[in-house]
Design an enzyme around this catalytic site. Structure first.
Site, PDB file in Angstrom:
ATOM      1  N   LYS A 136       0.863  -1.183   0.000  1.00 35.85           N
ATOM      2  CA  LYS A 136       0.000   0.000   0.000  1.00 35.85           C
ATOM      3  C   LYS A 136       0.901   1.235   0.000  1.00 35.85           C
ATOM      4  O   LYS A 136       1.482   1.582   1.019  1.00 35.85           O
ATOM      5  CB  LYS A 136      -0.911   0.031   1.232  1.00 35.85           C
ATOM      6  CG  LYS A 136      -1.976   1.115   1.074  1.00 35.85           C
ATOM      7  CD  LYS A 136      -2.311   1.874   2.331  1.00 35.85           C
ATOM      8  CE  LYS A 136      -1.294   2.859   2.760  1.00 35.85           C
ATOM      9  NZ  LYS A 136      -1.084   4.013   1.883  1.00 35.85           N
ATOM     10  N   GLU A 174      10.285   1.960  10.148  1.00 40.01           N
ATOM     11  CA  GLU A 174      11.264   3.010   9.825  1.00 40.01           C
ATOM     12  C   GLU A 174      10.527   4.325   9.997  1.00 40.01           C
ATOM     13  O   GLU A 174       9.711   4.698   9.161  1.00 40.01           O
ATOM     14  CB  GLU A 174      11.757   2.874   8.376  1.00 40.01           C
ATOM     15  CG  GLU A 174      12.512   1.616   8.074  1.00 40.01           C
ATOM     16  CD  GLU A 174      13.875   1.537   8.748  1.00 40.01           C
ATOM     17  OE1 GLU A 174      14.327   2.540   9.342  1.00 40.01           O
ATOM     18  OE2 GLU A 174      14.472   0.461   8.709  1.00 40.01           O
ATOM     19  N   CYS A 203      14.021  11.313   6.290  1.00 41.37           N
ATOM     20  CA  CYS A 203      14.107  11.056   7.729  1.00 41.37           C
ATOM     21  C   CYS A 203      15.538  11.139   8.226  1.00 41.37           C
ATOM     22  O   CYS A 203      15.773  11.225   9.417  1.00 41.37           O
ATOM     23  CB  CYS A 203      13.466   9.718   8.083  1.00 41.37           C
ATOM     24  SG  CYS A 203      13.919   8.433   6.930  1.00 41.37           S
ATOM     25  N   GLU A 211      10.540  17.120  14.012  1.00 38.44           N
ATOM     26  CA  GLU A 211      11.067  16.891  12.674  1.00 38.44           C
ATOM     27  C   GLU A 211      10.504  17.965  11.744  1.00 38.44           C
ATOM     28  O   GLU A 211       9.311  18.263  11.786  1.00 38.44           O
ATOM     29  CB  GLU A 211      10.619  15.496  12.220  1.00 38.44           C
ATOM     30  CG  GLU A 211      11.316  15.003  11.000  1.00 38.44           C
ATOM     31  CD  GLU A 211      10.950  13.561  10.661  1.00 38.44           C
ATOM     32  OE1 GLU A 211       9.864  13.095  11.069  1.00 38.44           O
ATOM     33  OE2 GLU A 211      11.756  12.903   9.996  1.00 38.44           O
TER      34      GLU A 211
END
Ligand code: ADP
Length: 473
Positions: free
Chosen positions: A166, A242, A276, A377
């Site tokens: 997906k 992750e 990331c 972040e």
């Protein structure tokens, strides 16, 4: 959607936009609950035969997929630039990186070694065998829309698992193109399946609760990862996660500040900061801050933002409007609390950029722990600079985060780099190296950055069960 070896159409669709122009570049099927069920059933049926194939057969198919990817490198890269926004050269690099996983795991498939373990009992032998874990649900993000697919699917297929993918709702066209490659390579029906969907939550729930699915592999935000991990844990599924990061970069006093600024500007603004492993706090020694900040700011201000398909574009758009708002609110918060904007600090709208989601490459100085950007972040083109005095202080500041994915160090002193490497609580440390990633190297984080590793020898272990046989002879 691609389920049980067939492309399914005739369902509701949702549009896919080019983030540089706002144009609709395609439409994909929006799957229903019945389609999720059909995909799980197909993958479950196919697993019964697929798990019996030899590693050599699986390797051959992965190798064919690698060949097809290499042949279509430019077409895939152009699609990626139109769908995700990164400059064409960066897309070409990503397609290559994505293909590397197919080749690496085509080879690793043949090295799923077991063990024979001596027993304390004279008439006993232990045999350890590795077997595929079962049906895998894979959820991938939009920032690396091709390589995040192969990084998961290649080891899963090599191990003998079947997969339902997906992809992110912003980049389903890249996933569709990859599925065409898997189909053409000759994977049997049901071994690789694709479901595209605008609202991902029901798929996440199905992947975490359906007993036929044995493993969830997820790349995305920490918030969603934690939620899915909780649900998967309650149903005893294996997971690989992750998740987000908040990478520190430390420039030690012995490093050349201009060289460090060059490297860190490249990795910071790569993919418009939407990675990331993007540096989110840049620590520079107070005695060397001036030349470093000067070079970093010059490089940021010279970057040409635009459509990734145009020659000379150095930085592409952010993925959507929400991303612009997040970046802008972090910058405004930092400025309100005393940070100074050296360059950038605003949205870009001139020269036709108003149709897309562009933000100026930004350098902030005087960043402190009180600011949101110090902890959250950013996922955007903002380089926050912080000065420090001692090695102990900077290591403590670097580790002062809930995340633990990547960190960067600049120093020419071997002892300094080794001390920093050992003291930093991050899964990946780039030492005078802004690209510490490869299909051959284990990628993954500590703390809130996730669980498990992708790539490398470890990558295939994530899709294997260990089975022990105890034999009395
Ligand atoms: P980002 O903020 O970077 O888009 P997300 O974690 O929202 O990160 O998205 C990463 C992937 O997770 C995408 O494929 C997205 O569709 C999917 N996703 C988001 N929310 C859910 C959910 N509740 N269940 C399953 N998948 C989800």
């Amino acid at each position: 959607m691609y389920i049980n070896g067939e492309w399914l159409t005739g369902r509701p669709e949702f549009p896919v936009n080019n983030p540089a122009t706002g144009e609709i570049i395609g439409r994909v099927t929006d799957c229903s609950d019945q389609d999720i069920e059909a995909a799980i059933a197909a993958a479950d049926r196919a697993f019964k035969e697929w798990k019996k194939t030899t590693a050599y057969q699986r390797s051959q198919l992965l190798y064919r997929a690698w060949e097809l990817m290499m042949r279509q490198k430019r077409t895939l890269a152009e699609l990626m630039t139109r769908e995700q926004g990164k400059p064409l050269k960066a897309s070409l690099n990503e397609v290559q990186y994505g293909a590397d996983f197919l080749l690496w795991f085509a080879e690793e498939a043949k090295r799923m070694y077991g063990q024979i373990i001596p027993s304390a009992r004279e008439n006993q032998r232990f045999l350890v065998q590795k077997s595929p874990i079962g049906v895998v649900g894979a959820i991938t993000p939009w920032n690396y829309p091709i390589s995040m697919i192969t990084r998961k699917l290649a080891p899963a297929l090599a191990a003998g698992c079947t997969v339902i993918l997906k992809p992110a709702e912003s980049t389903p066209l890249c996933a569709k193109a990859m599925m065409e490659i898997f189909a053409e390579a000759g994977f049997p029906p049901g071994v690789v399946n694709l479901i595209t969907v605008q609202n991902p939550a029901p798929v996440g729930t199905a992947f975490c609760t359906d007993p036929r699915i044995r493993k969830l592999t997820f790349t995305g935000s920490t918030a969603v990862g934690k939620e899915l991990n909780g649900l998967a844990a309650a149903n005893m599924k294996r997971v690989s996660m992750e998740l987000g990061g908040h990478a520190p970069a430390i420039v030690f006093p012995d490093a050349d500040p201009v060289h460090a600024a060059k490297g860190l500007s490249l990795v910071k603004f790569l993919n418009t900061g939407q990675a990331c492993i993007s540096p989110n706090r840049i620590f520079v020694h107070e005695d060397h801050a001036e030349p470093f900040i000067k070079e970093l700011s010059i490089r940021a201000s010279r970057m040409v933002a635009g459509n990734g398909m145009s020659e000379g574009t150095g930085i592409g758009p952010l993925i959507n409007e929400l991303a612009i708002q997040k970046v802008d609110s972090q910058v405004k918060d930092a400025v309100a609390l005393g940070a100074k904007v050296e360059t950038g600090g605003h949205r870009l709208t001139d020269n036709g950029l108003n149709e897309g989601h562009f933000y100026a490459p930004t350098v902030l100085v005087g960043v402190t722990p009180a600011m949101k950007i110090y902890r959250e972040e950013t996922f955007g083109p903002v380089a926050p600079v912080i000065t420090y005095r001692s090695e102990d202080d900077v290591i403590a500041m670097a580790n002062d985060t809930e995340y633990g994915l990547a960190a960067y160090v600049y120093s020419n002193n071997m002892a300094t780099t080794m001390r920093a490497f050992e003291a930093l609580d991050f899964g990946i440390v780039g030492i005078n190296d802004i690209n510490p990633t490869s299909a051959a190297a284990p990628f993954g984080g500590m703390k809130n950055s996730g669980i498990g590793r992708e790539g490398a020898q470890e990558g295939i272990e994530e899709y294997l069960n260990t089975k022990l046989g105890g034999f009395t002879i």
